[in-house]
Design an enzyme around this catalytic site. Structure first.
Site, PDB file in Angstrom:
ATOM      1  N   ASN A  94      -9.104 -33.307  30.748  1.00  0.00           N
ATOM      2  CA  ASN A  94      -8.937 -34.501  29.911  1.00  0.00           C
ATOM      3  C   ASN A  94      -8.557 -35.655  30.835  1.00  0.00           C
ATOM      4  OD1 ASN A  94      -8.211 -36.473  28.121  1.00  0.00           O
ATOM      5  ND2 ASN A  94      -6.829 -35.188  26.912  1.00  0.00           N
ATOM      6  N   LYS A 130      -5.453 -34.378  32.899  1.00  0.00           N
ATOM      7  CA  LYS A 130      -4.835 -33.119  32.472  1.00  0.00           C
ATOM      8  C   LYS A 130      -5.837 -32.005  32.683  1.00  0.00           C
ATOM      9  CE  LYS A 130      -2.219 -35.167  28.696  1.00  0.00           C
ATOM     10  NZ  LYS A 130      -2.408 -35.515  27.306  1.00  0.00           N
ATOM     11  N   ARG A 174     -13.115 -33.461  27.935  1.00  0.00           N
ATOM     12  CA  ARG A 174     -12.908 -34.196  26.694  1.00  0.00           C
ATOM     13  C   ARG A 174     -13.555 -35.571  26.864  1.00  0.00           C
ATOM     14  NH1 ARG A 174      -7.805 -37.584  24.757  1.00  0.00           N
ATOM     15  NH2 ARG A 174      -8.446 -37.889  22.609  1.00  0.00           N
ATOM     16  N   HIS A 215      -9.720 -37.330  17.224  1.00  0.00           N
ATOM     17  CA  HIS A 215      -8.942 -36.072  17.186  1.00  0.00           C
ATOM     18  C   HIS A 215      -9.784 -34.920  16.612  1.00  0.00           C
ATOM     19  CE1 HIS A 215      -4.963 -38.537  16.688  1.00  0.00           C
ATOM     20  NE2 HIS A 215      -5.155 -38.240  17.962  1.00  0.00           N
ATOM     21  N   ARG A 275       0.520 -48.188  16.867  1.00  0.00           N
ATOM     22  CA  ARG A 275      -0.648 -48.769  16.194  1.00  0.00           C
ATOM     23  C   ARG A 275      -0.336 -48.996  14.719  1.00  0.00           C
ATOM     24  NH1 ARG A 275      -4.404 -44.145  18.124  1.00  0.00           N
ATOM     25  NH2 ARG A 275      -4.470 -44.499  20.368  1.00  0.00           N
ATOM     26  N   GLU A 295      -6.359 -28.181  21.731  1.00  0.00           N
ATOM     27  CA  GLU A 295      -7.659 -28.793  22.008  1.00  0.00           C
ATOM     28  C   GLU A 295      -8.284 -28.198  23.267  1.00  0.00           C
ATOM     29  OE1 GLU A 295      -5.219 -32.257  21.365  1.00  0.00           O
ATOM     30  OE2 GLU A 295      -6.992 -33.345  20.728  1.00  0.00           O
TER      31      GLU A 295
END
Ligand code: ADP
Length: 393
Positions: free
Chosen positions: A7, A14, A88, A177, A236, A379
């Site tokens: 990722n 990551k 990802r 997501h 957000r 994930e």
């Protein structure tokens, strides 16, 4: 077969190394502050965690170190053993409803989609290109955050704006997501023991989204054209009336970029509480009686409950609800408040069971009309699974 799940963000990378198909985690970690000062990386292997300060001018350097560490710790004896790398990728647009093996055409499309995902796709693409150089024998697979949501029907993903905005410019709800929501819906199916079920999955982290899923397919999701839509988040705003934007621009003299920065980085928990975007800090504020922290949490719970309630109606009922992400997996108080606010649906919180963090557990009572669960999301394993399935001979 050894598979890496990657990722790559603009300043981080990551990674998790798996032995597949056993799904055995061999190593994991993260490189942080790439291209910035004080860069470092952490590695977890054999239950031990260590951190190293190191100069990381770019992602290539991070990957070089990662590959050295894999040899050093005997995760592999030779880099040739790493047969595939899964990446990802945040935006797959309308083109990808599933993961794909990376080709030049795929890279071109990821690059074109940078137009609507400027903060993510360029970094994801850079990650792919670094691994192409460093591990030329390995296959790369792109796993898109948007892919799972591509099953939404037209009346769910379109905005009621001039239709040409969609046909000419791709303005529609994409959802994000997706890899997490897919994992959660699969776990719920397995817990319920059947595939034909209606579930609501709540991924509540710093960013947060909620999905309505029927028979394993996404029917609707709270994030939209960008990840700024939907529920209140760490920094957000979630859904707002767009007319606020020109009004505040006139009042403050801020330009559009500054307003968008306010809505992405200075809103949500941070904007309302004035304290922090981190729910733990907000919780401390609540316990100290800070009225704006109490307000921020109350607005957070309201938006989550509104989405769950509307998805209950949209799905025509619900067989299970689950909570994941940093807040969903760890905030006992947040889950309790959500379940209490959903009492009208016959949901009953099991307070003892809910008193847990980071493990899979049912948090509703046996007589609750809808069973509710905490499910730690994963994930990385989804990336590794798709990568394995697409590349195994
Ligand atoms: P991201 O969207 O960046 O992946 P995470 O899923 O890591 O975010 O979630 C980060 C959020 O999880 C933060 O708001 C943090 O406060 C919250 N969180 C993490 N651990 C706990 C905890 N023990 N209790 C309450 N909230 C927690």
């Amino acid at each position: 077969m050894i598979v890496l799940a990657i990722n790559a963000g603009s300043s981080s990378l990551k990674f998790t190394g798996y032995r597949m198909p056993e799904e055995e985690v061999l190593i994991s970690g993260v490189f942080q502050r790439i291209g910035i000062d004080n860069s470092f990386y952490t590695i977890k292997i054999n239950g031990e965690k260590f951190e190293e300060d190191v100069d990381l001018p770019d992602h290539k350097k991070a990957v070089e170190i990662l590959l050295d560490e894999l040899i050093k710790h005997k995760v592999v004896n030779s880099l040739d053993e790493i047969e595939a790398v899964g990446h990802r990728v945040v935006h797959g647009g309308e083109k990808y409803s599933d993961s794909v093996v990376v080709t030049e055409d795929v890279k071109k499309i990821i690059d074109e989609l940078s137009d609507i995902a400027p903060l993510h796709n360029p970094a994801n693409l850079m990650g792919i290109e670094v691994f192409e150089k460093m591990l030329p024998h390995a296959k790369n697979v792109a796993v898109f955050d948007t892919a799972f949501h591509q099953t939404m029907a037209t009346d769910a993903y379109l905005y009621a704006v001039p239709y040409e905005w969609y046909t000419n410019y791709g303005v529609r709800k994409y959802g994000f997501h997706g890899t997490s929501h897919k994992y959660l819906s699969q776990r719920l199916s397995s817990i319920l023991g059947r595939d034909d079920c209606k579930v609501i999955t709540c991924h509540l982290g710093n960013g947060g989204s909620i999905s309505a899923i029927k028979d394993g397919k996404c029917v609707d999701t709270s994030m939209g054209f960008t990840p700024n839509a939907g529920i209140v988040m760490g920094s957000r705003s979630g859904d707002i009336d767009v007319s606020i934007i020109p009004y505040v621009m006139k009042k403050t003299g801020e330009n559009l970029d500054e307003i968008m920065n306010d809505l992405n980085k200075k809103s949500g928990f941070l904007g309302i509480s004035g304290v922090s975007s981190d729910s733990r800090d907000v919780e401390i504020g609540i316990n100290a009686g800070n009225p704006r922290c109490i307000l921020a949490q109350s607005m957070y719970i309201n938006t989550i409950v509104q989405y769950i309630a509307s998805y209950y109606a949209l799905l025509g009922g619900c067989d299970a609800i689950c909570f994941a992400g940093g807040i969903g997996e760890n905030s006992i108080n947040t889950r309790k408040e959500i379940l209490e606010a959903l009492e009208v649906f016959g949901i009953k919180c099991d307070y003892d069971a809910n008193n847990c963090r980071g493990k899979e557990v049912m948090i509703s009572t046996k007589d609750s009309k809808i069973p509710c669960y905490v499910i730690p999301t994963d994930e990385e394993v989804m990336i590794a699974r798709d990568t394995y399935n697409l590349t195994v001979n």
